[in-house]
Design a protein around this motif. Structure first.
Motif, PDB file in Angstrom:
ATOM      1  N   LEU A  69       0.822  -1.214   0.000  1.00 48.91           N
ATOM      2  CA  LEU A  69       0.000   0.000   0.000  1.00 48.91           C
ATOM      3  C   LEU A  69       0.854   1.262   0.000  1.00 48.91           C
ATOM      4  N   SER A  70       2.041   1.206   0.604  1.00 46.49           N
ATOM      5  CA  SER A  70       2.942   2.351   0.546  1.00 46.49           C
ATOM      6  C   SER A  70       3.342   2.639  -0.897  1.00 46.49           C
TER       7      SER A  70
ATOM      8  N   ILE B  41      -8.266   4.372   0.438  1.00 49.17           N
ATOM      9  CA  ILE B  41      -8.275   3.645   1.714  1.00 49.17           C
ATOM     10  C   ILE B  41      -9.686   3.222   2.080  1.00 49.17           C
ATOM     11  N   VAL B  42     -10.646   4.142   1.941  1.00 51.12           N
ATOM     12  CA  VAL B  42     -12.035   3.834   2.303  1.00 51.12           C
ATOM     13  C   VAL B  42     -12.570   2.678   1.473  1.00 51.12           C
TER      14      VAL B  42
ATOM     15  N   LEU C 141      -5.607  -5.544   0.106  1.00 48.20           N
ATOM     16  CA  LEU C 141      -5.892  -5.649   1.533  1.00 48.20           C
ATOM     17  C   LEU C 141      -6.820  -6.813   1.830  1.00 48.20           C
ATOM     18  N   ALA C 142      -7.710  -7.139   0.905  1.00 47.66           N
ATOM     19  CA  ALA C 142      -8.586  -8.295   1.098  1.00 47.66           C
ATOM     20  C   ALA C 142      -7.766  -9.579   1.166  1.00 47.66           C
ATOM     21  N   TYR C 143      -6.779  -9.693   0.305  1.00 49.28           N
ATOM     22  CA  TYR C 143      -5.914 -10.873   0.326  1.00 49.28           C
ATOM     23  C   TYR C 143      -5.049 -10.891   1.589  1.00 49.28           C
TER      24      TYR C 143
ATOM     25  N   LEU D 172       3.334  -5.098  -9.211  1.00 49.20           N
ATOM     26  CA  LEU D 172       2.573  -4.346 -10.205  1.00 49.20           C
ATOM     27  C   LEU D 172       2.623  -2.850  -9.933  1.00 49.20           C
ATOM     28  N   PHE D 173       2.477  -2.455  -8.685  1.00 50.91           N
ATOM     29  CA  PHE D 173       2.503  -1.030  -8.324  1.00 50.91           C
ATOM     30  C   PHE D 173       3.895  -0.436  -8.558  1.00 50.91           C
TER      31      PHE D 173
END
Length: 394
Positions: A250-251, A275-276, A304-306, A385-386
């Motif tokens: 996420l960073s 984020i939401v 985040l789900a994973y 990927l990011f």
């Protein structure tokens, strides 16, 4: 003489640089008397007059003569040899067509030294971050202090893991602003062929990893054992690893957002909305069965789900929850025979007070424990990927 012919006068005591930067400033420049209506006022006017001027034709003739002279003198080979010599002393690792004069490894080394120097210069910020991470780990863990291994603590364990993930992600939201602030310098380095965007992206990740590892370990060590999560050493280090990779992923996403927006406000807004959306579609706040069909696809592209699913699998894989209290129906004095009672906890089986953790999370959250490391691999895939997208976006 060219600008005077256009009707723009150069003051006697003004430098040439100031004059040239002021020819388009309508309130600063001086117009030659008689040219008030014909002097150029816009970029289009300047372009039209330049194309029609004799100076432009003269420059074009000079360029054509020079190109013809190069061909006649057969200097192309000498020019190519000169270009090759400027690339790391004639290194064959760099293509002749490449605008960069150093190899990607050399750029990476220089960028790593720059990022480390910047980190060392802001070491006070790192110390403060480690301290407030410890404080929030204590504060958050006391909410879930020593969770019971009964049905009363089943939902709380999911919330405990969700809090740990949410806190780490919120701490990294500021990366979008940092990426935007440093974007202008990074773009200048790219245009001057000093550093490739891919080298910069990799250098920032390699520099960020040790700092996140330290702060993440401080948080995990305090939070995990204070909250009373699974006491196995292997499960603790798996918890730490999953949390670290989710934070790093996420960073990098927030850095990507900072690289594509046009203002600081846009970076804050887009990062906050991201984020939401991601947190509400992990599967905890809104169970999978309750998600709107037209929004359920978000969960499949949500790292985040994973990450949360991997944390849940790690925690509940060896856990056995005892059905107690209000979860047993009917309950109270005289109701002690499980043969005449039923456990209301999801995943419970008839005739048994014990509920396997794997059955609970599979029924309640549709999480398959056997896919724990597949889910972790998905987080790594999103992180890669990011990193690639950020290199392309710069």
């Amino acid at each position: 003489a060219y600008f005077e012919a256009l009707g723009i006068q150069k003051p006697a005591r003004q430098t040439t640089a100031d004059f040239l930067t002021g020819v388009t400033q309508l309130d600063e420049r001086r117009i030659v008397p008689g040219f008030e209506n014909s002097a150029p006022c816009s970029a289009e006017d300047f372009e039209r007059m330049w194309i029609a001027s004799a100076q432009r034709n003269a420059v074009g003739d000079q360029a054509s003569k020079f190109e013809q002279q190069v061909q006649d003198d057969k200097r192309g080979h000498a020019v190519r040899e000169f270009v090759d010599q400027t690339k790391m002393g004639g290194s064959t690792a760099i293509s002749r067509r490449s605008p960069y004069s150093t190899t990607i490894l050399h750029q990476l080394r220089c960028l790593l030294l720059r990022e480390i120097g910047m980190l060392w210069g802001n070491k006070f910020d790192f110390i403060i971050k480690a301290l407030y991470t410890a404080v929030f780990a204590i504060a958050g863990a006391t909410i879930f202090l020593q969770l019971p291994t009964t049905s009363d603590g089943a939902l709380a364990r999911g919330g405990c893991l969700f809090y740990a993930l949410l806190f780490q992600i919120l701490c990294e939201e500021g990366q979008s602003t940092k990426a935007f602030v440093g974007k202008l310098v990074d773009i200048k380095h790219q245009r001057l062929a000093l550093a490739h965007p891919a080298a910069l992206s990799i250098a920032q990740v390699l520099t960020e990893l040790p700092t996140l590892a330290v702060t993440g370990f401080v948080f995990s060590l305090i939070f995990y054992f204070t909250a009373g999560l699974a006491s196995s050493g292997g499960q603790f280090f798996a918890f730490y690893l999953f949390l670290l990779m989710a934070t790093l992923c996420l960073s990098t996403l927030f850095r990507l957002i900072g690289s594509i927006v046009s203002s600081v406000d846009a970076a804050h807004t887009l990062a906050g909305c991201t984020i939401v959306v991601l947190m509400t579609h992990t599967g905890f706040l809104i169970p999978v069965d309750s998600m709107r069909p037209y929004f359920r696809w978000i969960r499949y592209i949500n790292p985040l789900a994973y990450a949360w699913s991997a944390l849940m699998s790690n925690e509940f894989r060896n856990l056995e929850l005892e059905c107690a209290g209000a979860s047993l129906v009917p309950s109270g004095p005289g109701f002690n025979d499980i043969a005449h009672q039923v456990c209301t906890l999801q995943g419970a089986r008839a005739g048994s007070r014990a509920v396997q953790g794997t059955d609970y999370i599979e029924t309640a959250y549709q999480i398959n424990v056997s896919k724990q490391w597949t889910q972790f691999g998905a987080v790594i895939g999103f992180w890669i990927l990011f990193v690639i997208l950020r290199a392309l976006a710069m």
